[in-house]
Design a protein around this motif. Structure first.
Motif, PDB file in Angstrom:
ATOM      1  N   GLN A  67      20.113   7.860 -23.854  1.00  0.00           N
ATOM      2  CA  GLN A  67      19.233   9.025 -23.813  1.00  0.00           C
ATOM      3  C   GLN A  67      17.837   8.638 -23.350  1.00  0.00           C
ATOM      4  N   ALA A  70      17.955   8.069 -19.630  1.00  0.00           N
ATOM      5  CA  ALA A  70      18.027   9.351 -18.933  1.00  0.00           C
ATOM      6  C   ALA A  70      16.669  10.043 -18.953  1.00  0.00           C
ATOM      7  N   ALA A  71      15.944   9.945 -20.040  1.00  0.00           N
ATOM      8  CA  ALA A  71      14.628  10.572 -20.137  1.00  0.00           C
ATOM      9  C   ALA A  71      13.642   9.902 -19.181  1.00  0.00           C
ATOM     10  N   ARG A  73      14.437   8.512 -16.341  1.00  0.00           N
ATOM     11  CA  ARG A  73      14.834   8.861 -14.979  1.00  0.00           C
ATOM     12  C   ARG A  73      14.502  10.315 -14.640  1.00  0.00           C
ATOM     13  N   TYR A  74      14.366  11.106 -15.666  1.00  0.00           N
ATOM     14  CA  TYR A  74      14.149  12.529 -15.454  1.00  0.00           C
ATOM     15  C   TYR A  74      12.848  12.744 -14.677  1.00  0.00           C
ATOM     16  N   ASP A  75      12.919  13.544 -13.653  1.00  0.00           N
ATOM     17  CA  ASP A  75      11.797  13.775 -12.755  1.00  0.00           C
ATOM     18  C   ASP A  75      10.654  14.499 -13.432  1.00  0.00           C
ATOM     19  N   GLY A  78      12.283  19.465 -13.798  1.00  0.00           N
ATOM     20  CA  GLY A  78      13.304  20.272 -14.429  1.00  0.00           C
ATOM     21  C   GLY A  78      14.560  20.431 -13.629  1.00  0.00           C
ATOM     22  N   ASP A  79      14.595  19.922 -12.406  1.00  0.00           N
ATOM     23  CA  ASP A  79      15.799  20.157 -11.600  1.00  0.00           C
ATOM     24  C   ASP A  79      16.391  18.918 -10.958  1.00  0.00           C
ATOM     25  N   LEU A  81      17.013  14.372 -10.934  1.00  0.00           N
ATOM     26  CA  LEU A  81      16.928  13.060 -11.546  1.00  0.00           C
ATOM     27  C   LEU A  81      16.481  12.052 -10.486  1.00  0.00           C
ATOM     28  N   LYS A  82      15.711  11.072 -10.895  1.00  0.00           N
ATOM     29  CA  LYS A  82      15.319  10.025  -9.953  1.00  0.00           C
ATOM     30  C   LYS A  82      16.479   9.084  -9.738  1.00  0.00           C
TER      31      LYS A  82
END
Length: 83
Positions: A67, A70-71, A73-75, A78-79, A81-82
């Protein structure tokens, strides 16, 4: 009164050699093992299946780690992922 106590004196060299006290290093090792055993018993107290609990903890740690990855990597938009 007829009681033979010569065997209880411990003056015989063979008898005194039979009683060997552990040296300091051996005693330290035994104490360390006893402490580890007490800690393990205290850790497992009240748990019916300690191995199952360990597996569950490992799974939870792995889930948390994934998790966090993933957080990171999150751009943030809101739409996406890196990659």
């Amino acid at each position: 009164m007829g009681i033979c106590t010569s065997c209880c004196n411990g003056n015989d060299e063979n008898e005194s050699a039979a009683v060997i006290t552990p040296d300091a290093e051996m005693k330290r090792q035994q104490q360390l093992e006893a402490v580890e055993k007490r800690l393990q018993n205290a850790e497992n107290r009240g748990i019916k299946n300690p191995e199952r609990v360990r597996r569950m903890q490992q799974k939870a740690e792995e889930r948390d780690r994934l998790q966090e990855q993933a957080a990171r990597r999150y751009d943030g938009s809101g739409d996406a992922l890196k990659v």
